[in-house]
Write an enzyme that holds these catalytic residues in place. Sequence first.
Site, PDB file in Angstrom:
ATOM      1  N   TYR A  69      -6.238   4.945   2.178  1.00  0.00           N
ATOM      2  CA  TYR A  69      -5.116   5.227   1.283  1.00  0.00           C
ATOM      3  C   TYR A  69      -4.675   6.667   1.512  1.00  0.00           C
ATOM      4  CZ  TYR A  69      -6.110   1.048  -1.637  1.00  0.00           C
ATOM      5  OH  TYR A  69      -6.294  -0.228  -2.114  1.00  0.00           O
ATOM      6  N   GLY A 221       4.444  -8.564  -7.908  1.00  0.00           N
ATOM      7  CA  GLY A 221       5.244  -9.718  -7.549  1.00  0.00           C
ATOM      8  C   GLY A 221       5.363  -9.860  -6.042  1.00  0.00           C
ATOM      9  N   PRO A 225       2.912  -4.371  -1.565  1.00  0.00           N
ATOM     10  CA  PRO A 225       2.541  -2.970  -1.573  1.00  0.00           C
ATOM     11  C   PRO A 225       3.708  -2.012  -1.723  1.00  0.00           C
ATOM     12  CG  PRO A 225       2.544  -3.784   0.668  1.00  0.00           C
ATOM     13  CD  PRO A 225       2.760  -4.979  -0.231  1.00  0.00           C
TER      14      PRO A 225
END
Length: 294
Positions: A69, A221, A225
């Site tokens: 990340y 939804g 990402p």
Amino acid sequence: MTSETITAHASGTWTLGDLPVRRVGLGAMRLTGSAAFHLGTPGDRERSLTVLRRAVGLGVNHIDTAAFYFSSLRSANELINSALAPYPDDLVIAAKVGPFRDWSGAWGTSARPEDLRGHVEENLRQLGRDHLDVVYLRRMRQGSVAEHFGALAELRRAGLIRHLGLSAVEPRHLAEAQAIAPVVCVQNRYGLGFHDPATDELLGLCRDQGIAFVPFYAIAGEAGPQRAAADHDAGVRAVARAHGASPAQVRIAWTLHQGPHVLAVPGTGDPAHLTENVAAGALRLTGEDLARLG
């Protein structure tokens, strides 16, 4: 609902192995920028540090992160270290290994079992810790997880890892891993409007075996990402209006209503959104709400 006065304690608790966590936690990916990983504008450093400190102040004690990340200027693990070290005694940090990226941000091929020690040690270095509370093996399309999970089990025996989890798996992979070492959590994509039969089966298996189910992208939804969901159907909007809540809060509440073993780790780099996400743990949906949401 008034978000400002609600803490993560309202969501209840679950125990990861022997580590109690509030059921609403924080995903760290979005701390690094406006979009996933190296895409988009790098996040404001001070705002990201504020999110982390405010999360702990609101009772969040479960943070989901990974060494991969990072954006062009920001590393989630470095931000966590800078904001929160020395760490609170009850803070549980879960990291994922398996995927990896080079210094330019490009993705490498799937890690080999012998690579995983280096992945774990990189997370330890960035976080400034001598062990990781929870490590997920993120499956990268391999048919069997036995060798990779076995390598992590060895690191658990060596004291570098306290508990093990699985990510992006099918029911057969959970059984395969359980034969090697205990699994305390499973993390698959799952949320209102996005789930599949294999993940539905995993949700039930985790419930029956006392394993935490920690879905990712639960409020994203179809955007995945890239960003939180912007398009909400009429049912979500109607339930949100009825409770004086936001659609994102309804999605988090729906996730938590799937069972006491289900945890939420919504990600954000916005302090206001963090407060809203934490407050969703206090939202109690009725049977009529759940029927409307389908």
